[in-house]
Design a protein around this motif. Structure first.
Motif, PDB file in Angstrom:
ATOM      1  N   LYS A  32       0.816  -0.994   0.300  1.00  6.01           N
ATOM      2  CA  LYS A  32      -0.365   0.159   0.029  1.00  6.01           C
ATOM      3  C   LYS A  32       1.112   1.477  -0.666  1.00  6.01           C
ATOM      4  CE  LYS A  32      -3.009  -1.078   3.707  1.00  6.01           C
ATOM      5  NZ  LYS A  32      -3.959  -0.657   4.392  1.00  6.01           N
ATOM      6  N   LYS A  33       2.345   1.166   0.690  1.00  4.70           N
ATOM      7  CA  LYS A  33       2.642   2.500   0.559  1.00  4.70           C
ATOM      8  C   LYS A  33       3.202   2.657  -0.106  1.00  4.70           C
ATOM      9  CE  LYS A  33       7.072   3.849   2.540  1.00  4.70           C
ATOM     10  NZ  LYS A  33       8.305   3.024   3.845  1.00  4.70           N
ATOM     11  N   TYR A  34       3.927   1.681  -1.148  1.00  4.66           N
ATOM     12  CA  TYR A  34       4.741   1.683  -2.880  1.00  4.66           C
ATOM     13  C   TYR A  34       3.823   2.224  -3.863  1.00  4.66           C
ATOM     14  CZ  TYR A  34       9.014   1.756   0.120  1.00  4.66           C
ATOM     15  OH  TYR A  34      10.440   1.879   0.823  1.00  4.66           O
ATOM     16  N   LYS A  35       2.509   1.516  -3.552  1.00  5.55           N
ATOM     17  CA  LYS A  35       1.699   1.070  -5.136  1.00  5.55           C
ATOM     18  C   LYS A  35       0.313   1.292  -4.778  1.00  5.55           C
ATOM     19  CE  LYS A  35       4.965  -1.295  -7.233  1.00  5.55           C
ATOM     20  NZ  LYS A  35       5.797  -0.052  -8.251  1.00  5.55           N
ATOM     21  N   LYS A  36       0.305   1.734  -3.535  1.00  2.00           N
ATOM     22  CA  LYS A  36      -1.478   2.403  -2.803  1.00  2.00           C
ATOM     23  C   LYS A  36      -2.273   0.892  -2.869  1.00  2.00           C
ATOM     24  CE  LYS A  36       0.619   6.352  -2.638  1.00  2.00           C
ATOM     25  NZ  LYS A  36       0.919   6.564  -1.098  1.00  2.00           N
ATOM     26  N   ASN A  37      -3.604   1.375  -4.035  1.00  4.37           N
ATOM     27  CA  ASN A  37      -4.731  -0.079  -4.394  1.00  4.37           C
ATOM     28  C   ASN A  37      -4.564  -0.443  -5.958  1.00  4.37           C
ATOM     29  OD1 ASN A  37      -5.175  -0.372  -2.331  1.00  4.37           O
ATOM     30  ND2 ASN A  37      -6.454   1.577  -1.363  1.00  4.37           N
ATOM     31  N   LYS A  38      -3.376   0.442  -6.345  1.00  4.14           N
ATOM     32  CA  LYS A  38      -3.521  -0.369  -8.211  1.00  4.14           C
ATOM     33  C   LYS A  38      -2.597  -1.509  -8.056  1.00  4.14           C
ATOM     34  CE  LYS A  38      -4.266   4.052  -9.752  1.00  4.14           C
ATOM     35  NZ  LYS A  38      -5.252   3.999 -10.755  1.00  4.14           N
ATOM     36  N   ILE A  39      -2.950  -2.227  -9.432  1.00  4.20           N
ATOM     37  CA  ILE A  39      -2.721  -3.473  -9.879  1.00  4.20           C
ATOM     38  C   ILE A  39      -2.453  -3.311 -11.522  1.00  4.20           C
ATOM     39  CG2 ILE A  39      -3.748  -5.998  -9.859  1.00  4.20           C
ATOM     40  CD1 ILE A  39      -3.334  -4.558  -6.695  1.00  4.20           C
ATOM     41  N   GLU A  40      -1.752  -3.916 -11.268  1.00  4.73           N
ATOM     42  CA  GLU A  40      -1.492  -3.977 -12.740  1.00  4.73           C
ATOM     43  C   GLU A  40      -1.563  -5.173 -14.050  1.00  4.73           C
ATOM     44  OE1 GLU A  40       2.320  -1.705 -15.364  1.00  4.73           O
ATOM     45  OE2 GLU A  40       3.021  -4.023 -15.154  1.00  4.73           O
TER      46      GLU A  40
END
Length: 312
Positions: A32-40
């Motif tokens: 969550k700190k580095y990628k937030k709630n984004k999924i690639e």
């Protein structure tokens, strides 16, 4: 990254003594700190299959093993583009051309370059997994729009000779170094559950950290009949999740990408994100079926997460 993970030895001790759920909690916090709630999402096409002279013990495409893997020559660029455009319709951000064999011929390289060019022109990030390429070959593909090169190191340097003898760990490293020199993004990870130890896994993670790769694909072995690893016991779901968490903690700001072998997680499949993963390979794999694009879009949405599909 937690302060306990300041060396390989400390990391092994940390993994042995830390409660599983505490480990997962820490990994999720880093995600969550580095990628937030984004999924690639990424997808691949098995653009040339089978008839491979190499002896990777986990792979069904080797000529040395008696499997039922399909064998066919390189697809034409229009078929590859068709697959890429289909993936794009389902918010897939990166699309990779994958071929069997040690590397493409000169004629195949030209066709692959043309396919990469058409993919890039259609707003998709082109990737490729083409074996052991050198700097000139990678630079050539970059000129046509290649954005990322994939070349798995597969496992630790110590364990590598137990799964492949026809090329070396160093051969893999040379390709990664060539990609770095060509200023192409690097994707490198491997297969877990081949009989490696936790030390092998930690060694591998620290190598990738020191090499500063951009994306780490994590595959869990699906034993394939006819290969030397056909009788290898599959990983337990909790061990698989612990591997994901370890990679997130050691490489906190990188894309931790879950690829082959997801079905072995069973009812724990929904835990991959809270274990630290922020990327998925969706659709089919090389010679095995994966999950449909629609199913994975719903999978991400049902976790309250958002697909990162904006192409700059």
């Amino acid at each position: 990254m937690t302060s306990e993970l300041n060396s390989k030895e400390a990391t092994l001790k940390f993994l042995e003594t830390t409660d599983f759920y505490e480990l997962i909690f820490m990994a999720n916090s880093e995600r969550k700190k580095y990628k937030k709630n984004k999924i690639e999402l990424c997808a691949i096409v098995n653009a040339k299959s089978g008839a491979c002279p190499e002896d990777c013990s986990f792979c069904s495409q080797s000529l040395r093993w008696k499997t039922h893997a399909p064998a066919y020559p390189l697809m034409d660029k229009y078929e590859i583009l068709k697959r890429a455009l289909e993936a794009k319709n389902y918010k897939v951000k990166r699309f990779s051309i994958v071929i069997s064999g040690i590397k493409p011929s000169k004629q195949e390289m030209k066709k692959i370059a043309e396919a990469i060019e058409t993919i890039a022109k259609n707003g998709i990030k082109p990737c490729a997994s083409l074996g052991l390429l050198n700097y000139d070959e990678i630079s050539y593909l970059k000129d046509y729009g290649l954005q990322r090169l994939h070349c798995n190191i597969e496992t630790s340097e110590d364990f590598f000779p137990k799964i492949c003898t026809t090329h070396s760990f160093l051969d893999k490293v040379r390709t990664l170094e060539a990609a770095k020199k060509a200023e192409v993004s690097v994707c490198s990870g491997g297969v877990f559950g081949m009989g490696e130890t936790w030390k092998d896994r930690v060694d591998m993670a620290y190598f990738l950290k020191e090499f500063n790769v951009d994306s780490v694909p994590i595959n869990f072995l699906t034993p394939i009949k006819g290969t030397p690893l056909e009788s290898q016991p599959v990983l337990s779901p909790l061990e698989a999740l612990k591997i994901i968490a370890m990679f997130r903690l050691i490489l906190p700001d990188k894309d931790i990408r879950i690829c082959g072998g997801r079905p072995l997680l069973g009812e724990f499949a929904s835990w991959i994100f809270i274990s630290g993963a922020n990327a998925l390979m969706t659709g089919d794999y090389l010679t095995t079926h994966g999950r449909s694009y629609n199913d994975d879009l719903k999978f991400v949405e049902n976790h309250g997460l958002e697909v990162d599909h904006v192409v700059p």
